[in-house]
Design an enzyme around this catalytic site. Structure first.
Site, short mmCIF file in Angstrom:
data_model
loop_
_atom_site.label_atom_id
_atom_site.label_comp_id
_atom_site.label_asym_id
_atom_site.label_seq_id
_atom_site.Cartn_x
_atom_site.Cartn_y
_atom_site.Cartn_z
N VAL B 13 12.31 22.69 79.02
CA VAL B 13 11.96 21.27 79.11
C VAL B 13 10.62 21.00 78.41
CG1 VAL B 13 11.42 19.38 80.68
CG2 VAL B 13 13.22 21.01 81.28
N LYS B 202 17.55 17.92 95.72
CA LYS B 202 17.75 16.59 95.13
C LYS B 202 18.20 15.59 96.20
CE LYS B 202 18.71 18.62 90.63
NZ LYS B 202 19.77 19.19 89.76
#
Lengths: 464, 464
Positions: B13, B202
């Site tokens: 990332v 999440k």
């Protein structure tokens, strides 16, 4: 401290805004850090709003907007005037504004944005596009560090309901429109919806935000659904397609430049800069495409960006409560800024890309012709396409099954359907015009664009 | 003026974050109102980052975070420590932070949020959930004026890839995991993904934002996909279902209170307050449900809110560029605030609803039993369900086709599949335990929850 709101309009959406403010007063205060209070509600006929506390009602919106004790103006009336004047008045007196007014933003959003910038106040309008679906905030803020290349989808619930009804029941356009009106999906005067103007306004707003380029309603090529027939729907189904009214906004790469998006729909002339295209028209899309399964009055929008890849947003595109949800989201954002200081993101239109006319954009046509059934018809028709550099992807001739006497065949005629490959829309349109002029072509029955093929969409079952 | 960024981590990332900052420098400066500059990049092994300007690299993240010329810290390392300490250090020295760290936020988001609040700086973490899909900003801001009742969907790309591969090819779990690893969809140690911990983190983040209630990873009931077999996938397909690892966050209405959401999945005891549930498990869902067609490593999340109705968000849930897109969106928001003054919305956890344990939540089970083929088996099995108040929706017994001698039938055995109606998960689990203890039950082959039936989803073809 409280945040005081002037509400302009109390129709379907306004009524829900009032209800949500009341029902959630405690939650909103906790989320904002101060209570949100209605200072007043401007309406045309106070007697028609028994659900609103009478002392709030006024028939003088300008006076309401001018009040010193008002911090935020929420406009849910619609139309260009008096909404524009009232919003400008609000902005210039230091009030933040929240609006659902797509027509105004698409026609003159620049004036409002510049005024808001100069006055240092917030201007939010999530509710102007795609009802409840969070779409403008994601485009403007979540994708602010990315390069958006395409925003396309179904943004008008009325026309989607009509086309879905036609597909489900085999009904013709007029019958489906009647059903839509009866069920409240279409207004008494459905022109704005069925002629595509509503979708075009939304496309202008979406393109402006996505491409950091001012795009107005006038820039958007717009075709509605009045000419879509039951035969078209059946023909589409035979091809494994559905017909949807699509709003398509995309970057058109300039020639000679590497584009990360690749093949984003247009071919620029040598040295031409990057440009953008925004258009609305009914089109055939594969039944396997996710947009094909968006039914009734739901909306769905695909967004493509260089880093994010493909995204889809889906939800209720219209209706009192869904639209009010979007208004309230903006109102909380504005209220938080009034309480904590600070402002939301300003309009960003620095890119100032040219808007490509529809003629230059690569599209694909599905053309259905009624032709004479005799020698040379196919050659004549094919010749018109070839003459303009349009490549044919598929052809089907039907109806010329009767064998025997030439005169009998001639009388009966045949249907010739041509599906093209991508070509500049102007070449396709010129070809259709030429075809209409041919002796052997008795009539052009239908012309529909074809979308969603050959685009590597996703693993949602769409062929790449 | 410029906005100076310290980047912690430069893996998959981080590399994309650096690239996007460089490739889009001009656009970002126009959108922010000031250039965004990299002040430094903290990595473990500088030699491994030839693409980053060497003078930016450092192996001392704490020193980088401490620098006075740094405005924003972006953390894409992951893990609890040292990320937590570095982020707290940044926050306490007045720097805004952007992070993708789901594990940290799910375990100790409260500490970060309180510190950010006290220091008056921004804390953004869109990249921690659902990759490129704008999800947290819509939940936190667009729906800030609404009441969210349910957030559910597919939020882990690794497990979705594995289950999709199993469904496509008929492969077993181990084989599909191997393929996922080979193609880069699974890490060398896939535990966090396949055991559901990633999805559970999440879910905790989503539930916290959606319900204005602190929910941590420990609050989330979590089951992974290791026990899903090819036989399960085939059984699901036979029922017109797919198996997906779902994260489900929903309000559970208290008893005796009107709830706009209605039937949102739980039954409260008399006088019990509203509560919330957050859980992760593999479940069967109808093939007609939109989530069933989410393939490979894509994510999709359904959101239901009182006014907005049903929304769906879909896109790439993982990967360097998609996750970096989310990081950049937050970075632009933070940078705009540094330039213009103001802050993003603070964490909102005022509701403090209790978290319901999985046992209390209404779920449905699909139970596959290997049983003896003799008299009284069905009665015994059915009795265990009835005894615990669990209603049976469907039953299928197979394999007991051989007629003839009882002893032959007994040896062969049979398979008995039961699909229940909704019942408290604890009653269902207790029933399964009791069944395992019955003589006539040779083994419990499989237990999977069933979701997505009986919920009026949308016109996307799902039965109400």
């Amino acid at each position: 401290m409280s945040v005081r709101v002037a509400l302009l309009g109390c129709g379907t959406v306004g009524t829900e805004v009032v209800r949500l403010l009341e029902d959630q007063a405690g939650d909103l205060a906790a989320r904002v850090g101060a209570p949100i209070e209605l200072a007043g509600v401007a309406v045309r006929r106070p007697g028609r709003h028994p659900g609103v506390r009478q002392e709030l009602l006024t028939t003088d919106p300008a006076a309401l907007v001018a009040r010193d004790d008002v911090d935020v103006v929420v406009e849910v009336v619609g139309g260009i005037e008096p909404a524009r004047s009232l919003l400008l008045q609000a902005i210039k007196s230091g009030k933040s504004v929240v609006t659902a007014n797509k027509a105004l933003l698409a026609e003159d959003g620049a004036t409002l944005a510049e005024a808001a910038d100069a006055a240092g106040v917030d201007l939010y309008y999530e509710a102007s596009v795609a009802g409840a679906i969070p779409l403008l905030r994601p485009l403007r803020e979540s994708l602010a560090g990315d390069r958006i290349t395409r925003v396309a989808g179904i943004v008008n619930g009325t026309t989607n309901f009509i086309l879905s009804a036609m597909a489900t029941s085999g009904a013709g356009y007029a019958e489906a429109l009647e059903e839509a009106t009866r069920l409240g999906y279409a207004e008494a005067d459905p022109t704005a919806d069925v002629d595509g103007y509503d979708a075009a306004s939304k496309a202008a707003i979406l393109a402006t935000i996505a491409f950091h380029t001012r795009v107005t309603a006038a820039d958007v090529h717009c075709e509605g659904i009045r000419t879509v027939t039951a035969a078209d729907i059946a023909a589409a189904e035979g091809l494994g397609c559905a017909i949807k009214l699509l709003a398509i906004c995309e970057r058109v790469p300039g020639a000679g430049r590497g584009t990360a998006a690749g093949g984003a729909g247009g071919v620029g002339e040598l040295g031409a800069p990057e440009s953008v295209s925004a258009r609305v028209y009914p089109a055939m899309i594969p039944l396997s495409h996710p947009l094909a399964s968006v039914g009734e009055a739901f909306n769905a929008v695909f967004v493509e960006a260089d880093a994010a890849g493909q995204l889809m947003f889906y939800g209720q595109g219209a209706g009192g409560a869904p639209t009010a949800s979007a208004v309230l989201g903006d109102l909380v954002a504005v209220a938080r800024n009034r309480v904590g200081g600070g402002r939301g993101p300003r309009e960003s239109a620095y890119a100032s890309l040219p808007v490509r006319p529809i003629g230059d954009v690569l599209t694909r046509y599905h053309v259905s012709l009624e032709v004479a059934d005799r020698t040379g018809v196919l050659s004549a028709v094919a010749g018109e396409f070839a003459r303009r550099g349009v490549s044919i992807a598929a052809v089907r001739q039907t109806g010329g099954e009767a064998d025997g006497e030439q005169s009998a065949r001639e009388q009966q005629g045949a249907r010739l359907v041509v599906v093209t490959h991508g070509a500049p829309d102007s070449a396709l349109a010129a070809t259709v015009e030429a075809l209409a002029g041919l002796d052997v072509v008795r009539g052009v029955e239908s012309v529909l664009r074809v979308e969603g093929l050959g685009r590597p969409v996703s693993t949602l079952g769409v062929a790449g």
